[in-house]
Design an enzyme around this catalytic site. Structure first.
Site, PDB file in Angstrom:
ATOM      1  N   HIS A  80       0.817  -1.217   0.000  1.00 54.64           N
ATOM      2  CA  HIS A  80       0.000   0.000   0.000  1.00 54.64           C
ATOM      3  C   HIS A  80       0.851   1.268   0.000  1.00 54.64           C
ATOM      4  CE1 HIS A  80       0.596   0.853   4.387  1.00 54.64           C
ATOM      5  NE2 HIS A  80       0.742  -0.453   4.455  1.00 54.64           N
ATOM      6  N   CYS A  89       2.668  -5.653   6.620  1.00 50.84           N
ATOM      7  CA  CYS A  89       2.379  -5.229   5.251  1.00 50.84           C
ATOM      8  C   CYS A  89       3.566  -4.451   4.689  1.00 50.84           C
ATOM      9  CB  CYS A  89       1.118  -4.380   5.213  1.00 50.84           C
ATOM     10  SG  CYS A  89      -0.387  -5.296   5.629  1.00 50.84           S
TER      11      CYS A  89
END
Length: 426
Positions: A326, A345
């Site tokens: 992201h 992440c």
């Protein structure tokens, strides 16, 4: 995934032994000062550096290049590097560097000859530069090349981490190359396909590879020691513009609930709404007893927007770890020295460039359309027409040829040598 904590003392002892007395460790931000979601997700402030700097030696090739890590060429070059390092070890290795002052351009100090010798042996400095006490422009270029090869700030200043990396012995580096050669063999033997994305965790770097060459290289933020980014293989199937962010349970428990106890307006200010996970009914924050962990039963979802934890983009791929790639509203974190600070992440610098590359074969999604959609702030999922293979790998040592040997901190201690976990403690 293996987690660590007990080895912190060993790493601290190692750093203390190799770093110069008086060189202060870089400080981290206090948790108590973190007041919004961006600060929770941001890396600690440990110094700035330019990851794209290509240090140049007086005699050798540039450190950066277009050769993918997962290639037969990388295997071959790494085997050559092992031969070279074996000879270095057989010849007695290299000297340690023990400065009494901060070594940088213009300094004259009795410790400089040992550093010159060290840089000559590793191929960063030409032997014709000599062994004087002067930290001259030749040494400056060599130090920058050394730093760039080790993923350190290529500023020419011998700080704590540069000294620590320089004083890892040649035999330990040789062992690191052997360990990673096995990983490289595996990667090179697999058919990656004509286009793929590879996240190298120890390097905190992403390669978008096409036709056997790196088309794009992105700086990344990967998982903390206690919230590690997993090794995995998948395919990127979806790019979401203006994504909602759903807080992981670990962040809810460790970060958000403690903040709500101190500041009841925190969720509202950060546009995070609470929902019953079964009924999807929205729950008012003031109805929750924040002195308990009752909120763990709820879904915390942040609306799209500039302060959203994923900012413009979320990149989805099937995996058992519930991780994704992201964007981030805090672009400055990519300039940090230590980029191991996510909850597993992977944050991507210049993610919009990667979006365009991923969506190349998806009709109707050129750069102009993507930018216009992001400006609307409307949540927009996009299915990738030709899903792109994705690999999260762990390679801490490799070579790209012509004497360029890349060496990284063994952040998750997978290489079997505590001395290689240089930067995991500050």
């Amino acid at each position: 995934m293996k987690k660590f904590g007990s080895s912190a003392l060993d790493r601290r002892t190692f750093l203390t032994g190799v770093a110069t007395a008086g060189l202060a460790a870089v400080t981290t931000s206090a948790f108590a000062q973190q007041t919004d979601i961006g600060e929770i997700l941001a890396a600690p402030r440990r110094g700035n550096w330019d990851d794209q700097f290509d240090a140049r030696s007086t005699t050798r090739a540039k450190v950066a290049g277009f050769q993918p890590i997962a290639s037969p060429e990388t295997v071959s070059f790494t085997e050559s590097a092992i031969n070279t390092y074996s000879q270095i070890v057989a010849n007695g290795g290299w000297p340690t560097v023990q400065p009494t002052v901060k070594l940088q351009l213009g300094v004259v100090d009795p410790s400089v000859p040992a550093m010159r010798k060290r840089l000559m042996i590793s191929g960063d400095l030409a032997e014709t530069a000599g062994l004087s006490n002067s930290f001259d422009t030749y040494v400056d270029a060599a130090v920058k090349r050394f730093q760039s090869r080790h993923g350190l700030p290529a500023d020419g200043v011998m700080g704590q981490y540069s000294i620590a990396a320089m004083n890892v012995s040649a035999d330990i580096r040789l062992g690191q190359l052997h360990t990673n050669l096995e990983r490289l063999h595996k990667l090179a033997s697999e058919d990656q396909g004509p286009r793929y994305v590879m996240v190298n965790i120890p390097a905190a770097q992403i390669e978008a590879v096409e036709a056997g060459r790196v088309a794009q290289r992105h700086t990344a933020i990967v998982g903390k020691i206690d919230r590690q980014t997993p090794i995995l293989d998948s395919k990127i199937q979806e790019v979401i513009l203006n994504p909602y962010w759903t807080a992981p349970k670990s962040i809810i428990q460790k970060d958000i609930i403690p903040l709500m106890r101190k500041d009841p307006t925190y969720l509202t200010r950060n546009k995070i709404r609470l929902f019953n996970e079964q009924t999807r009914e929205e729950i008012a924050p003031e109805t929750i007893d924040w002195n308990t962990d009752d909120a763990m039963k709820l879904m915390f979802r942040q609306d799209p927007g500039k302060i959203n934890a994923m900012s413009s983009t979320k990149i989805n791929f099937p995996n058992q770890y519930a991780v994704y790639m992201h964007d981030t509203p805090q672009q400055g974190i990519f300039n940090k020295l230590m980029r191991f600070d996510s909850s597993g992440c992977v944050r991507v610098q210049n993610v919009r460039d990667l979006n365009v590359w991923l969506l190349r074969d998806t009709p109707g999604w050129d750069r102009q359309t993507m930018e216009a959609t992001i400006k609307t702030g409307v949540n927009t999922p996009i299915a990738v027409t030709n899903p792109v293979p994705l690999h999260f790998v762990y390679v801490s040592a490799w070579s790209t040829g012509d004497g360029v040997v890349h060496l990284r901190d063994d952040i998750y201690e997978m290489d079997g040598q505590a001395a290689l976990s240089i930067g995991t403690n500050t």
